[in-house]
Scaffold this active site. Structure first.
Site, short mmCIF file in Angstrom:
data_model
loop_
_atom_site.label_atom_id
_atom_site.label_comp_id
_atom_site.label_asym_id
_atom_site.label_seq_id
_atom_site.Cartn_x
_atom_site.Cartn_y
_atom_site.Cartn_z
NE ARG A 1 -3.62 -2.28 2.67
CZ ARG A 1 -3.34 -3.46 3.19
NH1 ARG A 1 -2.12 -3.69 3.70
NH2 ARG A 1 -4.23 -4.42 3.21
CE LYS B 253 -7.69 -1.94 5.64
NZ LYS B 253 -8.38 -1.92 4.32
CG HIS C 103 -4.95 1.14 -3.43
ND1 HIS C 103 -4.17 0.79 -2.34
CD2 HIS C 103 -5.98 0.27 -3.44
CE1 HIS C 103 -4.70 -0.24 -1.72
NE2 HIS C 103 -5.80 -0.59 -2.38
NE ARG D 289 -3.17 -3.63 -1.36
CZ ARG D 289 -2.64 -4.49 -0.50
NH1 ARG D 289 -1.33 -4.62 -0.42
NH2 ARG D 289 -3.42 -5.23 0.28
CG HIS E 239 -6.09 -9.29 1.08
ND1 HIS E 239 -6.33 -9.55 -0.25
CD2 HIS E 239 -5.94 -7.95 1.17
CE1 HIS E 239 -6.33 -8.42 -0.93
NE2 HIS E 239 -6.09 -7.43 -0.09
CE1 TYR F 92 -6.95 -6.52 -6.79
CE2 TYR F 92 -6.71 -7.94 -4.88
CZ TYR F 92 -6.71 -6.68 -5.44
OH TYR F 92 -6.48 -5.59 -4.65
#
Length: 322
Positions: free
Chosen positions: A137, A162, A268, A271, A294, A303
């Site tokens: 990120r 995150k 972003h 990414r 994630h 994706y």
């Protein structure tokens, strides 16, 4: 409201106690300020569920804010009641969060990525390449410290990503030498700061007290430092912080315009392109999930729309021979 400054100061204390970023502190206090102003400066203890819903409705209908902005406002208000006022009210459970629509990510082709990179130079080129080459990120790249770049293993350690989670991602081989040359220039800048009586960096949590000399160590410096030193709004110390994210966003926007892309590409987007291109090349989704950080593979599955294309994709009836 006489106690308004006191209330907001209590909120700042609770935010800092939980080690939230200064950005979160600014956003949360601003939403609480707007909430109180919307209800004519009545104290939050005098308000309840209907008042919260009225404020959120005002944001959605009158202000036409996005779903994420509306939920951000709600999170700020809930923090105020639960963590600052220490009030557990039953109506908090009944306030409905707006549902974020499911949208496919904007993805650039490899040719489009190359064309955008051709319009960048210096540290902006290097940051953009790291975002695309490692899947970081934007703020993860900007907050990167020198000690977390491992050239021997070609790894990058991402600290406090995150969800306050650490993870490891790849350092692309093609970026190793450009990054080393960049760090040589950064080290010279750091030495200049030390010679001028500065050279300390902002340390996470209480490490500055635990290791008083670490703030000036080379390993703790930002990989992408700002051109100018600035005063920290919390401590008042003079630091050389990392590059501001808006600088990268502006450079990316100008590059996208220069090559004539119609896609709304941002940093972003690189990414998203990283994840999509890995899946296109046959990389397993679990590995991509770990590289992206994630928590749930369902997040990474957004994706997999790329699997609808390519040699094994469904062929349209129009494209089939008669």
């Amino acid at each position: 409201m006489d106690d308004k400054p006191k209330l907001l100061e209590q909120m700042r204390e609770q935010i800092r106690l939980r080690h939230y970023s200064i950005r979160t502190e600014s956003v949360y206090t601003e939403w609480v300020r707007r909430f109180i102003r919307f209800h004519k400066y009545r104290h939050p203890l005098e308000l309840g569920g209907p008042e919260v819903e009225a404020f959120l409705t005002h944001l959605a209908v009158r202000r036409d804010v996005s779903v994420s902005t509306q939920n951000q406002a709600l999170s700020s208000i809930l923090f105020l009641y639960q963590k600052v006022l220490h009030v557990e009210l039953p109506w908090l459970e009944n306030v409905v969060r707006a549902k974020r629509p499911q949208r496919l990510p904007v993805v650039l082709t490899r040719a489009e990525v190359s064309s955008v990179f051709s319009q960048l130079d210096g540290s902006m080129w290097l940051i953009a390449n790291l975002l695309y080459g490692s899947g970081m990120r934007l703020m993860e790249a900007l907050r990167l410290r020198v000690k977390d770049v491992e050239f021997t293993r070609h790894e990058i350690v991402i600290r406090d990503g995150k969800g306050n989670k650490d993870r490891i991602t790849m350092l692309p081989l093609t970026l190793a030498m450009p990054l080393k040359l960049h760090l040589e220039r950064v080290r010279a800048l750091h030495q200049q700061d030390l010679n001028e009586g500065f050279g300390i960096t902002k340390m996470p949590y209480a490490l500055a007290r635990k290791y008083p000399h670490a703030a000036s160590d080379w390993g703790w410096q930002f990989v992408f430092p700002s051109k100018n030193r600035s005063e920290d709004p919390r401590s008042g110390n003079i630091y050389r912080h990392h590059v501001h994210e808006k600088t990268v966003q502006r450079a990316m926007r100008n590059a996208v315009r220069a090559v004539g892309l119609t896609k709304p590409a941002t940093p972003h987007t690189l990414r998203h392109s990283f994840a999509t291109h890995l899946l296109e090349s046959g990389q397993d989704i679990r590995t991509v999930q770990e590289l992206l950080g994630h928590a749930d593979v369902k997040t990474t599955q957004i994706y997999t729309h790329v699997l609808n294309r390519g040699g094994f994709a469904v062929i349209s009836p129009l494209d089939r021979p008669a």
